[in-house]
Write a protein that holds these residues in place. Structure first.
Motif, PDB file in Angstrom:
ATOM      1  N   GLY A  80      -5.803   6.483  81.679  1.00  0.00           N
ATOM      2  CA  GLY A  80      -4.556   6.990  81.177  1.00  0.00           C
ATOM      3  C   GLY A  80      -3.483   7.057  82.145  1.00  0.00           C
ATOM      4  N   PRO A  81      -2.396   7.164  81.270  1.00  0.00           N
ATOM      5  CA  PRO A  81      -2.099   7.133  79.982  1.00  0.00           C
ATOM      6  C   PRO A  81      -2.062   5.565  79.400  1.00  0.00           C
ATOM      7  CG  PRO A  81       0.139   7.147  81.179  1.00  0.00           C
ATOM      8  CD  PRO A  81      -1.121   7.423  82.146  1.00  0.00           C
ATOM      9  N   ILE A  82      -2.222   5.645  77.881  1.00  0.00           N
ATOM     10  CA  ILE A  82      -2.548   4.454  77.342  1.00  0.00           C
ATOM     11  C   ILE A  82      -1.452   4.426  76.210  1.00  0.00           C
ATOM     12  CG2 ILE A  82      -4.042   3.031  76.151  1.00  0.00           C
ATOM     13  CD1 ILE A  82      -6.337   4.919  77.079  1.00  0.00           C
ATOM     14  N   ASP A  83      -0.890   3.493  76.195  1.00  0.00           N
ATOM     15  CA  ASP A  83      -0.057   3.089  74.790  1.00  0.00           C
ATOM     16  C   ASP A  83      -0.525   1.950  73.765  1.00  0.00           C
ATOM     17  OD1 ASP A  83       1.846   4.753  75.883  1.00  0.00           O
ATOM     18  OD2 ASP A  83       3.227   3.123  76.655  1.00  0.00           O
ATOM     19  N   ALA A  84      -0.238   2.043  72.801  1.00  0.00           N
ATOM     20  CA  ALA A  84      -0.852   1.023  71.868  1.00  0.00           C
ATOM     21  C   ALA A  84       0.206   0.280  71.428  1.00  0.00           C
ATOM     22  CB  ALA A  84      -1.524   1.848  70.631  1.00  0.00           C
ATOM     23  N   THR A  85       0.033  -1.058  71.083  1.00  0.00           N
ATOM     24  CA  THR A  85       0.881  -1.938  70.470  1.00  0.00           C
ATOM     25  C   THR A  85       0.160  -2.986  69.260  1.00  0.00           C
ATOM     26  OG1 THR A  85       2.618  -3.496  70.686  1.00  0.00           O
ATOM     27  CG2 THR A  85       0.873  -3.799  72.176  1.00  0.00           C
ATOM     28  N   ASP A  86       0.828  -3.003  68.401  1.00  0.00           N
ATOM     29  CA  ASP A  86      -0.083  -3.772  67.003  1.00  0.00           C
ATOM     30  C   ASP A  86       1.270  -4.175  66.126  1.00  0.00           C
ATOM     31  OD1 ASP A  86      -3.075  -3.965  66.277  1.00  0.00           O
ATOM     32  OD2 ASP A  86      -1.645  -4.208  64.738  1.00  0.00           O
ATOM     33  N   ILE A  87       0.863  -5.129  65.457  1.00  0.00           N
ATOM     34  CA  ILE A  87       1.793  -5.923  64.438  1.00  0.00           C
ATOM     35  C   ILE A  87       1.805  -4.782  62.987  1.00  0.00           C
ATOM     36  CG2 ILE A  87       0.319  -7.265  63.320  1.00  0.00           C
ATOM     37  CD1 ILE A  87       2.372  -9.311  63.419  1.00  0.00           C
ATOM     38  N   SER A  88       1.017  -3.966  62.888  1.00  0.00           N
ATOM     39  CA  SER A  88       0.466  -3.238  61.743  1.00  0.00           C
ATOM     40  C   SER A  88       0.904  -1.736  61.906  1.00  0.00           C
ATOM     41  CB  SER A  88      -0.946  -3.331  61.133  1.00  0.00           C
ATOM     42  OG  SER A  88      -1.006  -2.369  60.272  1.00  0.00           O
ATOM     43  N   SER A  89       1.959  -1.399  61.370  1.00  0.00           N
ATOM     44  CA  SER A  89       2.204  -0.108  61.473  1.00  0.00           C
ATOM     45  C   SER A  89       1.122   0.966  60.910  1.00  0.00           C
ATOM     46  CB  SER A  89       3.643   0.301  60.750  1.00  0.00           C
ATOM     47  OG  SER A  89       3.513   0.128  59.349  1.00  0.00           O
ATOM     48  N   GLU A  90       0.423   0.489  59.837  1.00  0.00           N
ATOM     49  CA  GLU A  90      -0.590   1.127  59.279  1.00  0.00           C
ATOM     50  C   GLU A  90      -1.658   1.357  60.324  1.00  0.00           C
ATOM     51  OE1 GLU A  90       1.719  -0.614  56.164  1.00  0.00           O
ATOM     52  OE2 GLU A  90       0.567  -1.244  57.891  1.00  0.00           O
ATOM     53  N   MET A  91      -2.112   0.132  60.896  1.00  0.00           N
ATOM     54  CA  MET A  91      -3.128   0.430  61.906  1.00  0.00           C
ATOM     55  C   MET A  91      -2.855   1.360  63.070  1.00  0.00           C
ATOM     56  SD  MET A  91      -5.970  -1.538  61.659  1.00  0.00           S
ATOM     57  CE  MET A  91      -6.821  -2.775  61.025  1.00  0.00           C
ATOM     58  N   LEU A  92      -1.474   1.295  63.405  1.00  0.00           N
ATOM     59  CA  LEU A  92      -1.097   2.053  64.637  1.00  0.00           C
ATOM     60  C   LEU A  92      -0.852   3.729  64.123  1.00  0.00           C
ATOM     61  CD1 LEU A  92       2.058   0.213  65.952  1.00  0.00           C
ATOM     62  CD2 LEU A  92      -0.253   0.513  67.278  1.00  0.00           C
TER      63      LEU A  92
END
Length: 210
Positions: A80-92
């Motif tokens: 940690g810390p961990i950030d998340a990135t994804d193309i889908s706002s719903e997944m995030l």
């Protein structure tokens, strides 16, 4: 689980960023139970463990984080810390409910990641580089946000490692941008998996940014 929930075949057939956003937006609420548990999905576990085994540490960017499966394993291993990135706002949205991520970054990797250069000491990705979702042309975008010496652990579907150009791209990057490249191979699914893709494998590209 909804009878309208997308399936693995539909995911493997994706061709465009718009297709990705639509399908994963529809799948987000059922993904963990419908896909990960039912198919005995294991790649996120292997990828996270490989990252830690190679000496990876935070801050980490989880690329194509989806609902946060890999992030959960990383956090459990003390990263940690961990950030998340994804193309889908719903997944995030689903990922952030797991209370393991510091931040969520909605991004199409083809257009780059909207964070400052050299923001992360680790870059992890599980299940993103597979069946046409993204090619090796996005690797420079990942290198841009990585600090010198940052550890990478990127799973790449073995069936497409050569044909989609990942092998050539990594060899080119070895000239002056990455070092200590290794490519351990692992099964994507566990012993309980069934169906046409149950024996699929992936390489986990482990390397450091120079």
């Amino acid at each position: 689980m909804s009878d309208k929930t997308p399936n693995l075949h539909a995911a493997y057939a994706l061709k465009s960023p718009e297709d990705n956003k639509r399908l994963y937006g529809e799948w987000a609420g059922d993904y963990d139970a419908d896909f990960a548990a039912r198919e005995d999905y294991q790649l996120h576990i292997h990828t996270a463990r490989a990252f830690v085994g190679a000496g990876g540490q935070g801050p980490v960017l989880d690329v194509g984080a989806g609902t946060g499966l890999c992030g959960v394993v990383l956090a459990g291993l003390g990263v940690g810390p961990i950030d998340a990135t994804d193309i889908s706002s719903e997944m995030l949205d689903m990922a952030m409910r797991k209370d393991i991520y510091r931040d969520a970054i909605e991004a199409d990797l083809n257009l780059g990641i909207p964070v400052p250069r050299e923001s992360y000491s680790g870059i992890v990705s599980s299940g993103t580089f597979t069946h046409g979702h993204l090619g090796p042309d996005v690797l420079p975008a990942l290198l841009r946000v990585a600090r010198p010496g940052a550890q990478f652990a990127l799973s790449i579907n073995a069936r497409h490692f050569e044909t989609f150009g990942f092998a050539d791209a990594l060899r080119t990057l070895e000239r002056d941008r990455i070092q200590n490249l290794t490519l351990p191979k692992t099964r994507i699914y566990g012993d309980l998996a069934a169906g046409a893709n149950k024996d699929d494998t992936a390489f986990i590209a482990l390397f450091e940014r120079i």
